[in-house]
Write an enzyme that holds these catalytic residues in place. Structure first.
Site, PDB file in Angstrom:
ATOM      1  N   HIS A   1       9.470   0.152  -4.840  1.00  0.00           N
ATOM      2  CA  HIS A   1      10.112   1.455  -5.071  1.00  0.00           C
ATOM      3  C   HIS A   1      11.629   1.342  -4.856  1.00  0.00           C
ATOM      4  O   HIS A   1      12.250   2.232  -4.289  1.00  0.00           O
ATOM      5  CB  HIS A   1       9.533   2.533  -4.146  1.00  0.00           C
ATOM      6  CG  HIS A   1       8.174   2.992  -4.578  1.00  0.00           C
ATOM      7  ND1 HIS A   1       7.955   3.691  -5.726  1.00  0.00           N
ATOM      8  CD2 HIS A   1       6.949   2.842  -4.001  1.00  0.00           C
ATOM      9  CE1 HIS A   1       6.648   3.967  -5.853  1.00  0.00           C
ATOM     10  NE2 HIS A   1       6.019   3.449  -4.818  1.00  0.00           N
TER      11      HIS A   1
ATOM     12  N   ASP B   1       5.571   0.935   0.889  1.00  0.00           N
ATOM     13  CA  ASP B   1       4.332   1.233   0.176  1.00  0.00           C
ATOM     14  C   ASP B   1       4.321   0.639  -1.226  1.00  0.00           C
ATOM     15  O   ASP B   1       5.362   0.293  -1.780  1.00  0.00           O
ATOM     16  CB  ASP B   1       4.134   2.746   0.078  1.00  0.00           C
ATOM     17  CG  ASP B   1       5.326   3.413  -0.598  1.00  0.00           C
ATOM     18  OD1 ASP B   1       6.473   2.992  -0.304  1.00  0.00           O
ATOM     19  OD2 ASP B   1       5.128   4.338  -1.405  1.00  0.00           O
ATOM     20  N   GLU B   2       3.142   0.506  -1.765  1.00  0.00           N
ATOM     21  CA  GLU B   2       2.899   0.223  -3.181  1.00  0.00           C
ATOM     22  C   GLU B   2       3.724  -0.941  -3.731  1.00  0.00           C
ATOM     23  O   GLU B   2       4.507  -0.778  -4.660  1.00  0.00           O
ATOM     24  CB  GLU B   2       3.165   1.496  -4.017  1.00  0.00           C
ATOM     25  CG  GLU B   2       2.232   2.636  -3.627  1.00  0.00           C
ATOM     26  CD  GLU B   2       2.362   3.846  -4.553  1.00  0.00           C
ATOM     27  OE1 GLU B   2       1.350   4.496  -4.806  1.00  0.00           O
ATOM     28  OE2 GLU B   2       3.477   4.137  -5.011  1.00  0.00           O
ATOM     29  N   VAL B   3       3.533  -2.100  -3.133  1.00  0.00           N
ATOM     30  CA  VAL B   3       4.197  -3.299  -3.647  1.00  0.00           C
ATOM     31  C   VAL B   3       3.284  -3.956  -4.688  1.00  0.00           C
ATOM     32  O   VAL B   3       2.182  -4.379  -4.374  1.00  0.00           O
ATOM     33  CB  VAL B   3       4.500  -4.282  -2.495  1.00  0.00           C
ATOM     34  CG1 VAL B   3       4.927  -5.630  -3.044  1.00  0.00           C
ATOM     35  CG2 VAL B   3       5.562  -3.690  -1.586  1.00  0.00           C
TER      36      VAL B   3
END
Lengths: 705, 705
Positions: free
Chosen positions: B266, B329-331
């Site tokens: 992100h 988050d969300e790699v």
């Protein structure tokens, strides 16, 4: 069905504007001096960009106006726009050319505001002689941008916004177009003043006349005489930093700020801090009541002029405008008459009466104002012999006195007829023209056997510079200020800007409605704050019935609400404070009644009227529990009951008019007319403006033998 | 008649609160820990004054809160109040005692917020241990002030406002009660952030988690690394002066500001300015799309840590809070997997996979964050072995992962279940409790054959600090932000503040409605801005039909609206953007259907339902011309048509259910159910939330043999 449902919703379907509509339905206000509509349009989408060229394009006012344009266009379309200013005179969606650099002085009376705006073949060009014209043209451009109309599902109109192809040549009729704003009787914080300036600029007004002192409060910081604000304002005043900020804000938007310090009357708030200025024995307090009060400055005391010289000097530096307003209205001479020292002075100076003493005061004040580099402005009363032609007269008395001044060579502006606090409909203000004698005035003069003032010569007409609407704040606060100014002020702005021939009331109202919505995108709160105020009144009950009930009510007009009980600390949180000055629904109903009575056998017209009356009757019944349950609303139960009966009677009248069989008996006619007349009277501070329409229906029944 | 008219207006008469109402109907939100209502009340009028005593009364937060109290009370009552702070501990209308001076540090987790508020015999006393408690108590006091109820005309209740006699002892259940606000996907200007802080403080939330960077924009000025905002923000970022101003504003209102910089995923918006930070080949641009994107910081590059050290150091000085959120988050590992240099580094360092590489990155980052004096916070994914217990976990995955962390000794807060951008009803968020396993989660775990996580021990429970609602801005802008936050966020605030046992949904909704109106007095725009947006859509047509139509619509839920077509430059100016996440009318309709089906022979219930359906059917027909004439609205014609048919079918079902004579044939049952099911599906991005209620009616018909 469409009409029936619209009626059920309390609405008249508003005629959609389209490119085929007559051009006077474009939502432009004020209406331009010249305009021709063509076919086609320029799309406004996220690729929107602006170019600016010409010697005047570098003016900071033009540059900041372009920045604001992106923000405003983004709000008014919901299309995200980043400021996108492109180089090259013709490469933008909107290409602005400002021919001349402006003078470096503050904005002056007579600075040109002319512009032309052309939308052709998808390109938009705004040309102006000077920066002010560019500002005015940008407002017109923003008004032109409307959502694409569509012919329904599957229509080929692309979803989005556009500006119609058009050629506009525009410039104002009058060079002085203002609003006089009282911030003394109730204080209006700087934030709201700035918001008001946004509105003024949007409808091309160019003067904010800031009525900064009156009996009820001294609203500006003096560093030289700090007791003025310390003792005269209850802490509610503008700091000089705030004033400078407001002035800069107004300049950026092409609005001059003319300060007023009302003297020698309406001056109580000067006196708690500086009692020696007063003509009476004192002690003085900030006035809470309203009206023409007795406290007066002492024109016989040299100390008065010393202080005024210091104070005017300080304010003359703070306010860059060339004009300085000294008030001068409504002097009640009691304190002067009662003071032996003042009486002795008058005898010694051969001043025959209070009027002469005020003229003496004005002449002294004129010297001070002139010494500090300003032109003096005052209300009608300052116009006395021996004052030089440089002074400007603001007429609250009317065309007669304004024209008298013009004939004598004084410049003047008209405020009579433009008092927004009197809650009159927009049409009434719109009919007032500085250059036309109102029919009532003519009639009154005839009745009094006085001469009808002749038309002004072309040379004399030049002395009439324009006009100012006025908003006095006895019965308004910052909370409902916007609702008292807007949208009616936009109609007055059109009177001052547009050609004298622009007088169509139906067109005005149609455009006013769209303009009113458009103004809310500036952050004005004329609709939203009334809703919030009614929510407060509804307490924990539903507020929607109160909104619907309120839509057919109006506050009493003129000075009818001014009574002993109101002071500047009385809460203005009642229903009358939370309704618009003019009911859209009532205005339309009256038009529909007229239409129906012209063609009574058109069943559609009758049905529409019947549906309105049914709905309002139901609304007035539905609001009863809300009125009953809240302590601030119980006073309005009588209005609700009167509205129910009025609607019922109106429906009965329609029944008689529609039916060929049955005639109303004399008893019904008498009872109904008397009921409708009662309903048409004030109910506390509230009127039911549909009453005249119902009365017209009953009269039509009565006219049937 | 009252009910019939109310129904006609689309309303249910809201039960009026009064002093005899059950105490849980006082419009307090969040509900206090303990409360007892007594008879009597304290009038609130223009004589209102405040005294402040105790060692903590001189705290600037208390002093400014008292200044704001006068302004807010004045707005919420319409009674003009000048700040009137009296000396002497018991001489005011409201007497505030703040026992202790606070520590001089920035507001910290665990600072006491306890207070008591007593209204007895016309006097009001607010006692708090420390300044924060006084701030919380002032909000409760403001919620207590309501208009006097009245028993109608001639009632003895004096017109005005009062606070009921009451004793409240209050303190929060959780010490971390926040909102996570994404300002990257759409920028939220500082002014709106401050307005949001007003709202947070009003419902006693105490953390604004400011999500300052993401793929779509880097929203803060770095003086050390100015290319971050220069290349990463399109000019839409906060200056450091603005940030300091927001932090001071929040501190005055008892709200901590926790900044988040999301890393290493992100993070696209870091890279246009500093492409060497990236793991891919570049070049990088600000991302316009949404979702889990591929750009990642390069954790193998020492330059990354040098920049982060400098940047974190700069931000650690700017933000005084003890916590610093690093995202995490969300790699999506694609860029790492595709980069041979990174792969070689991983092999050398024995990092088995992307997860291990991220842990390596986090450990390096932890050192940096710690070096600059902060505690590190991150989303679930950062919870990997070898991280110290000082880090704080924000769980977007749910109680299971939050409890796991708590058992391992990590402190955590819950965000799962509190995502406001998913447009779920308030009741759904309200049912989520950080300490309770949601039934669906339990069911899912059972289905998957997984262990149901055991309850936490009292010691482990202490590691659950509270929760944060989250507002992600893919499909919201500053324009409709308030409508996405409020009033639902107030229900979540109650979950975090009030005792675990405060779970009554009917009471919550009754209080939420009043709280929602109360919040608008702070300047929040959840109602007014939706109206403005719908006015824009209505163009030159009347907007009231659109308002009424909108009242029974909702946006699609969850991620249903996320589709390829949305980017951060797509205009969010359609009807779906202009309606509230939760329809009041639809919620009540569903309740009324339930009531009716429990007692089908109650003719009043049936009549109410029939009237609602009739009105909505008429509204949906009346709005057609508005939808047809505006290019942005034509897409909603199908919704209007579906609503008309749905209401018709609902009325037919009522006819069958009411009649003892006639039974529906199988054809009607099938046709109707299929029609109602179609109506219940999404229409573009819009739902008709009354469909389930109509379906229930049809099912009841189908159940009759």
């Amino acid at each position: 069905l469409k009409n029936r449902l619209a009626a059920l919703l309390g609405l008249v379907v508003f005629p959609a504007f389209s490119q085929s509509s007559p051009p006077d339905q474009l939502p432009l206000m004020p209406w331009p001096a010249a305009l021709s509509v063509q076919s086609g349009s320029a799309p406004i989408d996220s690729s929107f960009s602006v170019s600016a060229a010409g010697a005047g394009a570098a003016d900071p006012r033009v540059k900041t106006a372009i920045q604001r344009l992106f923000i405003r266009l983004s709000r008014q379309t919901g299309v995200p726009l980043l400021p996108h200013v492109v180089a090259g005179a013709e490469n933008g969606t909107l290409n602005i050319v400002v021919e001349q650099k402006d003078h470096a002085s503050p904005q002056r009376l007579g600075d040109t505001e002319r512009y032309s705006l052309k939308v052709t073949e998808g390109r938009i060009r705004l040309s102006a002689d000077a920066p002010l014209g560019a500002l005015r043209g940008i407002e017109t451009f923003l008004q032109l941008v409307q959502q694409n109309s569509s012919a329904g599902a599957g229509s080929s109109a692309s979803p989005g916004f556009s500006a119609p192809s058009i050629v506009i040549q525009d410039e104002p009729r009058f060079e002085w177009r203002g609003l006089s704003l009282d911030v003394s009787r109730h204080f209006i914080p700087a934030e709201e003043v700035k918001r008001t300036i946004d509105g003024l600029a949007a409808v091309k007004l160019n003067v904010l006349h800031w009525h900064l002192s009156d009996d009820q409060g001294f609203r500006i910081e003096s560093k030289k005489y700090p007791r003025l604000q310390q003792y005269g304002s209850n802490g509610l005043f503008y700091t000089q930093a705030e004033v400078r900020d407001v002035i800069a804000y107004a300049r950026e938007r092409g609005v001059r700020i003319v300060p007023e310090f009302d003297m020698p009357g309406h001056a109580t708030s000067w006196l708690p801090g500086y009692p020696k200025l007063g003509s009476g024995p004192g002690p003085y307090e900030i006035e809470r009541g309203h009206g023409i009060l007795s406290a007066l400055m002492d024109p016989t005391n040299e100390g008065t002029y010393r202080l005024l010289n210091g104070f005017v000097g300080e304010m003359a530096k703070l306010f860059p405008d060339e004009y300085f307003h000294i008030g001068g209205d409504e002097v009640s001479p009691k304190e002067w008459n009662d003071n032996p020292r003042i009486q002795a002075f008058m005898r010694k100076q051969h001043l025959a009466d209070a009027k002469a003493l005020q003229t003496y005061f004005n002449q002294r004040l004129l010297k001070i104002v002139t010494r500090h580099g300003k032109k003096m402005e005052g209300w009608d009363e300052v116009l006395q012999p021996d004052l030089p032609k440089t002074i400007l007269i603001q007429s609250w008395r009317g065309q007669e006195s304004l024209w008298q001044a013009a004939r004598e060579g004084y410049k003047g502006i008209l405020s009579a007829g433009y008092y927004l606090d009197l809650m009159q409909p927009a049409s009434q203000h719109y009919a007032i023209d500085p250059m036309k004698l109102p029919p009532e005035m003519q009639k009154r003069l005839e009745q009094q056997g006085k001469t009808i003032p002749p038309e002004l010569t072309p040379e004399q007409r030049k002395n009439v510079l324009g006009g100012e609407a006025a908003m006095w704040e006895e019965l308004a606060t910052a909370e409902n200020l916007d609702t008292r100014l807007w949208p009616r002020l936009a109609a007055i702005a059109e009177r001052f800007w547009s050609p004298e021939s622009t007088t169509g009331v139906a067109s005005m109202y149609a455009r006013l409605e769209v303009t009113n919505r458009w103004l809310e995108w500036l952050g004005l709160t004329q609709r939203s704050n009334l809703e919030l105020m009614r929510q407060r009144l509804a307490g924990k009950a539903p507020y929607q019935p109160l909104d619907r009930f309120a839509s057919v009510l109006e506050p009493v007009k003129g000075y009818a609400r001014h009574a002993e009980k109101y002071t500047s600390t009385t809460p203005l949180n009642r229903l009358v404070d939370s309704i618009a000055p003019e009911s859209e629904a009532a205005r339309r109903f009256r038009d529909e009644v007229d239409q129906y009575l012209t063609a009574p056998k058109n069943p559609g017209n009758a049905e529409l009227l019947r549906q309105h009356l049914t709905l309002w009757q139901e609304d007035a019944a539905a609001v009863r529990p809300v009125l009953e349950s809240n302590s601030l609303l119980t006073e309005n139960l009588a209005v609700a009951d009167a509205l129910v009966s009025l609607c019922q009677t109106g429906k009965e009248a329609l029944d008689y008019l529609d039916s060929t069989k049955q005639n109303a008996d004399a008893g019904w006619k008498q009872r109904s007319m008397s009921l409708a007349e009662e309903a048409g009277k004030r109910h506390g501070d509230i009127l039911i403006p549909i009453a005249p329409g119902v009365q017209a229906l009953i009269q039509a029944v009565a006219a049937v033998p």
